[in-house]
Structures are given as C-alpha cells and as structure tokens.
Design a protein around this motif. Structure first.
Motif, PDB file in Angstrom:
ATOM      1  N   SER A 227      36.355  34.600  42.480  1.00  0.00           N
ATOM      2  CA  SER A 227      36.646  35.686  41.551  1.00  0.00           C
ATOM      3  C   SER A 227      36.310  37.033  42.182  1.00  0.00           C
ATOM      4  O   SER A 227      35.471  37.127  43.081  1.00  0.00           O
ATOM      5  CB  SER A 227      35.834  35.502  40.262  1.00  0.00           C
ATOM      6  N   ASP A 228      36.938  38.089  41.667  1.00  0.00           N
ATOM      7  CA  ASP A 228      36.565  39.440  42.077  1.00  0.00           C
ATOM      8  C   ASP A 228      35.979  40.208  40.892  1.00  0.00           C
ATOM      9  O   ASP A 228      35.886  41.421  40.919  1.00  0.00           O
ATOM     10  CB  ASP A 228      37.751  40.197  42.674  1.00  0.00           C
ATOM     11  N   LYS A 229      35.588  39.466  39.845  1.00  0.00           N
ATOM     12  CA  LYS A 229      35.025  40.097  38.658  1.00  0.00           C
ATOM     13  C   LYS A 229      33.678  39.473  38.306  1.00  0.00           C
ATOM     14  O   LYS A 229      33.470  38.277  38.487  1.00  0.00           O
ATOM     15  CB  LYS A 229      35.986  39.969  37.467  1.00  0.00           C
ATOM     16  N   THR A 349      31.863  33.851  48.935  1.00  0.00           N
ATOM     17  CA  THR A 349      32.881  34.590  48.197  1.00  0.00           C
ATOM     18  C   THR A 349      32.736  36.063  48.552  1.00  0.00           C
ATOM     19  O   THR A 349      31.613  36.570  48.606  1.00  0.00           O
ATOM     20  CB  THR A 349      32.719  34.397  46.674  1.00  0.00           C
ATOM     21  N   PRO A 352      32.910  41.916  45.633  1.00  0.00           N
ATOM     22  CA  PRO A 352      33.734  43.116  45.388  1.00  0.00           C
ATOM     23  C   PRO A 352      32.900  44.384  45.418  1.00  0.00           C
ATOM     24  O   PRO A 352      31.818  44.460  44.831  1.00  0.00           O
ATOM     25  CB  PRO A 352      34.308  42.858  43.991  1.00  0.00           C
ATOM     26  N   ASN A 353      33.375  45.386  46.139  1.00  0.00           N
ATOM     27  CA  ASN A 353      32.739  46.690  46.189  1.00  0.00           C
ATOM     28  C   ASN A 353      31.279  46.595  46.609  1.00  0.00           C
ATOM     29  O   ASN A 353      30.435  47.368  46.163  1.00  0.00           O
ATOM     30  CB  ASN A 353      32.854  47.397  44.831  1.00  0.00           C
TER      31      ASN A 353
END
Length: 357
Positions: A227-229, A349, A352-353
């Motif tokens: 996931s990216d959330k 994983t 993100p950011n």
C-alpha cells in the motif's frame, strides 16, 4: 493513572485497518482454529489484537510507574539518559531522536527498563534507574515483565511449530536467563496543539522479535503490504496489540511479517490529550546470530530460495542489530539525508514520502 482519564472516543471517520482478534486463552488451549488465525495475522499484516491476556492489572501499575517517573524534573532524569552509542535502556528525553531525513527532532519521552534488571532485582545488571522505578521494581515492573515475557514466549513457540521448526528452536534464542535487549517501555507524548501535523515516531519496523503494546488513544498507523496509504489502528479496551519484529522476520526467511508502522498525533479531538503507551519488546538474546533457520525447516528453506541472495543473512548478532538501529535514531548521529538509511530494518514496502504526513 495515565491512559484512564475520560477521553473522546476514537472517531469513526478516519481511515482504519482491521486487525484480527486473537484470544490468548484459546491459544493456550491449543485451539487449532485460533492458531490458524494467529498464523494468518503473523504472516499477512504482522499485527493483531490479543484479548484475554490477563495482564490488565500489571499494565495499570506500569502506567503509574511511568507517569511518576516521567514527571520528575529533567535534571533528575538526565543522569539515566540512554546516551548516543546505541544503549537502549534508561531514559530517552524529548528531542534527541530524528523523525525524518531532514533531521526534525521528536517530541516524545520514554523510559526503558531492561528485562535483565527486572528479573535480577535488586542486583543491577544492565544499569540503574530513577528512585521512582526502584520503589516499584518488585511490585509493578517485575510482574509486568514476567507476564509479558510468558505471553510472548508462548506465541513464539506456537509460531515456531507452524514454521516447521523442531521444538524449542526459537525458544533457544529467547532464554529469560540470558542477556538480551528485551525491554519494558512507558512512552509519553504531550497534547498536540500545533496546526502543522507532526510525526511522533517515524515509519519503522520493530527491532526485535515480538511486541506487546497497550494504549488507549489513537495514533498508531500501519502501512499494509504493497500500500501507499497509512491507516490508523483503533485502540480496543482490554485488547493488546501485538506485532512481529525484524528478528522473527529474519529467522523465518520472511514468512513472518515485520510490518512498517509509525505513530502520529491522535486523530481529531483525541489530539488534545496526553498520549501514553506501554510496550514490552521481546528480543533475541544478545549473542544470537540473526539468520534464517533454513537448515532446520523446509518451509523456511523454500522461502529463502525465493528471496534475493543474502537477504535473510545479515551476518550480525542481535545486540549489534539493536544497537545500530537505536544509535541511528539519535540526532547526534545525523550526518545528512544519507545517514537516515542507517536506521533501516527489514522494510519490504516502499515508504511513501519517507513516512512524512
């Protein structure tokens, strides 16, 4: 008693990730459906709720120890500060850890008490502690450590058998009488009143084998595989939150999942309250080599064969893995964005950011 003040309920309109609920009493009874559920949780997300663990009284006592100790004047706590060389026991002051690759300082303080010191009390084994800890070592700290250790060790034994390992392989790496990085930690973050969102604890995997967490406010977030959330984990009364750490991930050749997570301010109205957490970290004995147990399990051997060469053979002792990851979080070790990489664990994983909000 921290964490038991009347607080707003966890909001229903923020993104959350469901966790499987594991009944510890059914695990003790060797209920195979419950063992299957534990295996699913440990191999997919790497997080689960644990109910009926029987440690609530000890948890409340440890919160009291933490509140009294962390309320001491700073000059009384600093003689027990962990320092910059990767030593994980003692007091951690606010502002000495990094929260991102730009060198932003944290706002969290915590107290780490060594399992070795609790079990050997009154003989100091790893270090000394503030008088508030010493006064409750026998009545509060030691019972919490003993019960938490017993629960985590039993869960590890169950996972040992499902991995196809001979009986006692993982238990040999987690002997209570041997020195290790096993730690009881009480964590405090202040009410969050800033308009700018801030990370309390940056994105990471846990350093050891198995984590046993107790909190009442939100703020924990998980990054599901692929996931990216980020998603909050909703605190449930009477339920601990458990998760797999780096060591079990490595021992199992990646079968057991050490998931990426972080801590952010509690959501919405909860952000106006102090956030207290209590954790017991089970970690391998200091002199255990971190490597996949492929020679003892066909299941692990098959998993390692699918991985890139050397991925599960880091070639370090447990104590050195822990010291590197602890040391690399300190502001004093920051040499620029590249030094941020020194803190990495078994992340698989893309974060993100870089974990920023």
């Amino acid at each position: 008693m921290p964490g038991l003040t009347t607080i707003p309920p966890f909001p229903d309109d923020v993104p959350t990730h469901p966790l499987l609920v594991i009944d510890y009493q059914l695990i003790l009874a060797d209920d195979q459906a419950e063992v299957d559920k534990l295996w699913k949780a440990a191999t997919e997300l790497g997080f689960w709720y644990l109910k009926n663990h029987g440690v609530d009284e000890e948890v409340n006592a440890m919160f009291d120890v933490g509140e009294e100790t962390l309320a001491l004047p700073l000059e009384e706590k600093l003689p027990f500060e962990q320092g910059d060389q990767g030593f994980s026991f003692g007091y951690k002051a606010a502002g000495v850890y990094l929260t991102d690759e730009s060198g932003t300082r944290d706002v969290t303080q915590f107290l780490n008490i060594s399992k070795d010191d609790a079990l050997a009390w009154p003989v100091p084994t790893r270090r000394t502690y503030p008088h508030t800890v010493n006064a409750r070592m026998e009545s509060a700290v030691k019972p919490f450590v003993e019960k938490s250790m017993r629960i985590n060790h039993h869960l590890i034994d169950v996972l040992n058998d499902r991995l196809g390992l001979p009986k006692g392989v993982l238990a040999e790496f987690h002997q209570a009488g041997m020195h290790s990085g096993c730690t009881a930690r009480v964590i405090h973050t202040p009410p969050f009143v800033d308009d700018d969102e801030k990370i309390f604890l940056t994105a990471h995997t846990d350093f050891g084998s198995l984590t046993f967490l107790h909190n009442r406010l939100g703020g924990l977030q998980v990054l599901p595989p692929g996931s990216d959330k980020w998603f909050y984990v909703r605190p449930l009364p009477g339920h601990a939150i458990c998760n797999i750490g780096d060591a079990l991930n490595i021992f199992s050749g990646g079968i057991l999942r050490s998931s990426i997570h972080r801590v952010v301010p509690p959501p919405k109205a909860q952000a106006r309250y102090e956030r207290w957490s209590l954790v017991y970290f089970t970690r391998p004995n200091d002199m255990v080599e971190l490597r996949a147990q492929a020679d003892k399990s066909a299941m692990i051997a098959a998993a390692v064969a699918k991985a890139s060469p050397g991925k599960y053979e880091p070639g370090v002792l447990a104590k050195d893995w822990l010291a590197r990851r602890v040391r690399s979080q300190r502001v004093s070790q920051y040499k620029g964005a590249e030094s941020w990489k020194a803190r990495m664990g078994t992340e698989d994983t893309l974060i993100p950011n870089q974990g920023r909000i």
